[in-house]
Write a protein that holds these residues in place. Structure first.
Motif, PDB file in Angstrom:
ATOM      1  N   GLU A 202       0.824  -1.213   0.000  1.00  0.00           N
ATOM      2  CA  GLU A 202       0.000   0.000   0.000  1.00  0.00           C
ATOM      3  C   GLU A 202       0.856   1.260   0.000  1.00  0.00           C
ATOM      4  OE1 GLU A 202      -3.348  -2.314   2.709  1.00  0.00           O
ATOM      5  OE2 GLU A 202      -2.272  -0.583   3.525  1.00  0.00           O
ATOM      6  N   ASP A 203       1.999   1.194   0.683  1.00  0.00           N
ATOM      7  CA  ASP A 203       2.897   2.348   0.734  1.00  0.00           C
ATOM      8  C   ASP A 203       3.848   2.396  -0.454  1.00  0.00           C
ATOM      9  OD1 ASP A 203       1.695   3.014   3.085  1.00  0.00           O
ATOM     10  OD2 ASP A 203       3.443   2.734   4.360  1.00  0.00           O
ATOM     11  N   ALA A 204       4.024   1.259  -1.152  1.00  0.00           N
ATOM     12  CA  ALA A 204       4.999   1.195  -2.243  1.00  0.00           C
ATOM     13  C   ALA A 204       4.441   1.663  -3.584  1.00  0.00           C
ATOM     14  CB  ALA A 204       5.529  -0.233  -2.391  1.00  0.00           C
ATOM     15  N   VAL A 205       3.128   1.487  -3.791  1.00  0.00           N
ATOM     16  CA  VAL A 205       2.538   1.864  -5.079  1.00  0.00           C
ATOM     17  C   VAL A 205       2.125   3.335  -5.061  1.00  0.00           C
ATOM     18  CG1 VAL A 205       1.725  -0.482  -5.476  1.00  0.00           C
ATOM     19  CG2 VAL A 205       0.200   1.172  -4.392  1.00  0.00           C
ATOM     20  N   GLU A 206       2.000   3.897  -6.255  1.00  0.00           N
ATOM     21  CA  GLU A 206       1.565   5.286  -6.372  1.00  0.00           C
ATOM     22  C   GLU A 206       0.064   5.376  -6.123  1.00  0.00           C
ATOM     23  OE1 GLU A 206       3.154   8.132  -6.975  1.00  0.00           O
ATOM     24  OE2 GLU A 206       5.144   7.160  -6.979  1.00  0.00           O
ATOM     25  N   GLU A 207      -0.313   6.200  -5.156  1.00  0.00           N
ATOM     26  CA  GLU A 207      -1.716   6.505  -4.883  1.00  0.00           C
ATOM     27  C   GLU A 207      -2.574   5.245  -4.780  1.00  0.00           C
ATOM     28  OE1 GLU A 207      -3.201   9.400  -7.611  1.00  0.00           O
ATOM     29  OE2 GLU A 207      -1.641  10.859  -7.158  1.00  0.00           O
ATOM     30  N   PHE A 208      -2.318   4.458  -3.751  1.00  0.00           N
ATOM     31  CA  PHE A 208      -3.130   3.277  -3.483  1.00  0.00           C
ATOM     32  C   PHE A 208      -4.604   3.675  -3.456  1.00  0.00           C
ATOM     33  CE2 PHE A 208      -4.938   0.076  -0.490  1.00  0.00           C
ATOM     34  CZ  PHE A 208      -4.676  -1.058  -1.262  1.00  0.00           C
ATOM     35  N   LYS A 209      -5.440   2.897  -4.131  1.00  0.00           N
ATOM     36  CA  LYS A 209      -6.792   3.369  -4.460  1.00  0.00           C
ATOM     37  C   LYS A 209      -7.798   3.339  -3.318  1.00  0.00           C
ATOM     38  CE  LYS A 209      -8.275  -1.035  -6.569  1.00  0.00           C
ATOM     39  NZ  LYS A 209      -8.789  -1.624  -7.825  1.00  0.00           N
ATOM     40  N   TYR A 210      -7.429   2.725  -2.192  1.00  0.00           N
ATOM     41  CA  TYR A 210      -8.374   2.685  -1.075  1.00  0.00           C
ATOM     42  C   TYR A 210      -7.892   3.571   0.076  1.00  0.00           C
ATOM     43  CZ  TYR A 210     -10.284  -1.339  -3.575  1.00  0.00           C
ATOM     44  OH  TYR A 210     -10.827  -2.161  -4.516  1.00  0.00           O
ATOM     45  N   PRO A 211      -8.832   4.177   0.809  1.00  0.00           N
ATOM     46  CA  PRO A 211      -8.466   5.118   1.893  1.00  0.00           C
ATOM     47  C   PRO A 211      -8.053   4.388   3.167  1.00  0.00           C
ATOM     48  CG  PRO A 211     -10.837   4.944   1.755  1.00  0.00           C
ATOM     49  CD  PRO A 211     -10.298   4.097   0.628  1.00  0.00           C
ATOM     50  N   VAL A 212      -6.893   3.750   3.119  1.00  0.00           N
ATOM     51  CA  VAL A 212      -6.475   2.927   4.260  1.00  0.00           C
ATOM     52  C   VAL A 212      -5.958   3.773   5.429  1.00  0.00           C
ATOM     53  CG1 VAL A 212      -5.984   0.910   2.848  1.00  0.00           C
ATOM     54  CG2 VAL A 212      -4.166   2.577   3.250  1.00  0.00           C
ATOM     55  N   TYR A 213      -5.573   5.008   5.138  1.00  0.00           N
ATOM     56  CA  TYR A 213      -5.088   5.884   6.203  1.00  0.00           C
ATOM     57  C   TYR A 213      -6.140   6.915   6.594  1.00  0.00           C
ATOM     58  CZ  TYR A 213      -0.411   3.962   5.763  1.00  0.00           C
ATOM     59  OH  TYR A 213       0.664   3.107   5.773  1.00  0.00           O
ATOM     60  N   TYR A 214      -6.162   7.213   7.882  1.00  0.00           N
ATOM     61  CA  TYR A 214      -7.059   8.235   8.420  1.00  0.00           C
ATOM     62  C   TYR A 214      -6.671   9.589   7.827  1.00  0.00           C
ATOM     63  CZ  TYR A 214      -9.886  10.550  12.020  1.00  0.00           C
ATOM     64  OH  TYR A 214     -10.829  11.297  12.691  1.00  0.00           O
ATOM     65  N   HIS A 215      -7.654  10.470   7.646  1.00  0.00           N
ATOM     66  CA  HIS A 215      -7.402  11.735   6.935  1.00  0.00           C
ATOM     67  C   HIS A 215      -6.460  12.673   7.680  1.00  0.00           C
ATOM     68  CE1 HIS A 215     -10.071  14.011   9.655  1.00  0.00           C
ATOM     69  NE2 HIS A 215     -10.845  12.942   9.649  1.00  0.00           N
ATOM     70  N   GLU A 216      -6.366  12.531   8.997  1.00  0.00           N
ATOM     71  CA  GLU A 216      -5.532  13.436   9.793  1.00  0.00           C
ATOM     72  C   GLU A 216      -4.149  12.840  10.021  1.00  0.00           C
ATOM     73  OE1 GLU A 216      -5.590  15.459  14.280  1.00  0.00           O
ATOM     74  OE2 GLU A 216      -7.311  14.328  13.543  1.00  0.00           O
ATOM     75  N   GLU A 217      -3.115  13.679   9.928  1.00  0.00           N
ATOM     76  CA  GLU A 217      -1.762  13.248  10.261  1.00  0.00           C
ATOM     77  C   GLU A 217      -1.434  13.746  11.669  1.00  0.00           C
ATOM     78  OE1 GLU A 217       2.707  13.873   8.382  1.00  0.00           O
ATOM     79  OE2 GLU A 217       1.044  13.412   7.045  1.00  0.00           O
ATOM     80  N   PHE A 218      -0.774  12.912  12.450  1.00  0.00           N
ATOM     81  CA  PHE A 218      -0.537  13.224  13.855  1.00  0.00           C
ATOM     82  C   PHE A 218       0.938  13.508  14.108  1.00  0.00           C
ATOM     83  CE2 PHE A 218      -4.390  10.812  13.655  1.00  0.00           C
ATOM     84  CZ  PHE A 218      -5.215  11.390  14.603  1.00  0.00           C
ATOM     85  N   THR A 219       1.208  14.506  14.934  1.00  0.00           N
ATOM     86  CA  THR A 219       2.569  14.821  15.363  1.00  0.00           C
ATOM     87  C   THR A 219       2.683  14.511  16.851  1.00  0.00           C
ATOM     88  OG1 THR A 219       2.822  16.565  13.709  1.00  0.00           O
ATOM     89  CG2 THR A 219       4.324  16.615  15.582  1.00  0.00           C
ATOM     90  N   VAL A 220       3.638  13.645  17.198  1.00  0.00           N
ATOM     91  CA  VAL A 220       3.818  13.239  18.590  1.00  0.00           C
ATOM     92  C   VAL A 220       5.293  13.317  18.955  1.00  0.00           C
ATOM     93  CG1 VAL A 220       1.817  11.704  18.583  1.00  0.00           C
ATOM     94  CG2 VAL A 220       4.058  10.803  17.935  1.00  0.00           C
ATOM     95  N   GLU A 221       5.563  13.276  20.255  1.00  0.00           N
ATOM     96  CA  GLU A 221       6.939  13.278  20.728  1.00  0.00           C
ATOM     97  C   GLU A 221       7.463  11.857  20.831  1.00  0.00           C
ATOM     98  OE1 GLU A 221       7.203  15.410  24.402  1.00  0.00           O
ATOM     99  OE2 GLU A 221       7.311  17.358  23.387  1.00  0.00           O
ATOM    100  N   MET A 222       8.776  11.714  20.667  1.00  0.00           N
ATOM    101  CA  MET A 222       9.416  10.419  20.886  1.00  0.00           C
ATOM    102  C   MET A 222      10.727  10.655  21.629  1.00  0.00           C
ATOM    103  SD  MET A 222      10.900   9.449  17.129  1.00  0.00           S
ATOM    104  CE  MET A 222      12.070  10.534  16.267  1.00  0.00           C
ATOM    105  N   LYS A 223      11.048   9.714  22.504  1.00  0.00           N
ATOM    106  CA  LYS A 223      12.294   9.773  23.271  1.00  0.00           C
ATOM    107  C   LYS A 223      13.180   8.635  22.801  1.00  0.00           C
ATOM    108  CE  LYS A 223      12.164  10.748  27.660  1.00  0.00           C
ATOM    109  NZ  LYS A 223      12.005  10.632  29.153  1.00  0.00           N
TER     110      LYS A 223
END
Length: 301
Positions: A202-223
């Protein structure tokens, strides 16, 4: 995966907890009974078993696992990990996903303050948690789908995972495993409950045709392992679309095409996959016949 996620999202938490407690008690009783009968699996048994199914020195191997499905293992998770590392030798690399998330990605990310690579425990079973804590294991920094690796190429497999905005893209351990011609071992689990490698397509092809990811992108902290805190942005799966997955319905195709072989580890039904062939076949059948984990027969949604 789909059924499990549906049940989790539609069942009260107290009922889920009660069921898990009952299931764990039942499993432990069965394992004690196996031990009492002398049905004990040793590290040496596992080494012979792994070699017999085609695990060889120098392999790059990613493992999904259920310890209880193997049977009563003398030495527990340590025996399994030691046996795997013995088979792979000094030139091999052992990888294990160890996400701290035991629920839907969307629920997890919404409640995540900071992903701590050293201290956030794996939610993917006893073997993965033991492996994660090994002194020479390097854990990738992706907050939703971290992977740990032990081996001479551990840095290569893990160090860029957090740079992508999706968990399974070209910097991920899954994609790199396919690029390196590695293997994937599903011990006592199947694609329905450990289908992360399927997401590479799904991540390797151009514009995978199904909405597998949620519309919002999240920014979080990591240690990181040195205590340094930074931020990462990532997408997570769309739970409504995740409920449409039919991962195990792809197994007959993979077996027929020589991508996977059904074997046994102890008492556990196990699948051994060629990671490169898995990705190549998923891309080919998606582009030619519309086959995905959501449409295993090529039908349109």
């Amino acid at each position: 995966m789909a059924l499990r996620d549906f049940v989790r999202s539609n069942t009260p938490q107290f009922l889920l907890n009660a069921f898990r407690k009952y299931k764990k008690k039942k499993v432990n009783a069965a394992l004690k009974n196996q031990k009492k009968k002398g049905q004990v699996i040793t590290k040496d048994d596992l080494i012979a078993n792994f070699k017999s199914i085609g695990i060889v020195e120098g392999d790059n191997l990613l493992v999904h696992s259920s310890l209880s499905k193997i049977g009563f293992v003398e030495g527990g998770p340590k025996a399994v990990v030691d046996a795997l590392l013995t088979c792979l030798g000094s030139e091999g690399n052992l990888l294990m996903p160890n996400s701290p998330n035991g629920s839907l990605q969307l629920d997890y990310i919404r409640n995540l303050t900071c992903f701590d690579v050293n201290h956030d425990k794996s939610a993917l079973g006893a073997i993965t948690e033991y492996f994660r804590k090994l002194p020479n294991a390097i854990r990738s920094l992706h907050p939703t789908e971290p992977v740990s690796c032990v081996g001479k190429d551990a840095v290569y497999f893990t160090n860029e995972h957090h740079l992508d905005h999706t968990p399974y893209a070209k910097n991920s351990p899954w994609y790199k495993l396919a690029h390196k011609g590695g293997k994937i071992l599903y011990i006592g689990v199947s694609l329905d409950n450990a289908g992360t490698s399927l997401h590479c397509m799904e991540d390797a092809v151009e514009e995978f045709k199904y909405p597998v990811y949620y519309h919002e992108e999240f920014t979080v902290e990591m240690k990181d392992a040195h205590g340094n805190v930074s931020q990462i942005s990532t997408k997570v799966h769309n739970p409504e679309f995740s409920a449409k997955r039919k991962c195990d319905e792809l197994l007959p195709l993979f077996v027929e095409k020589g991508v996977a072989e059904e074997v046994k580890v102890g008492k556990a039904k196990t699948y051994l996959f060629d990671a490169k062939k898995m990705l190549e076949h998923m891309i080919y059948y998606y582009e030619k016949e519309g086959i995905t984990m959501y449409t295993p027969n090529g039908e349109e949604l």
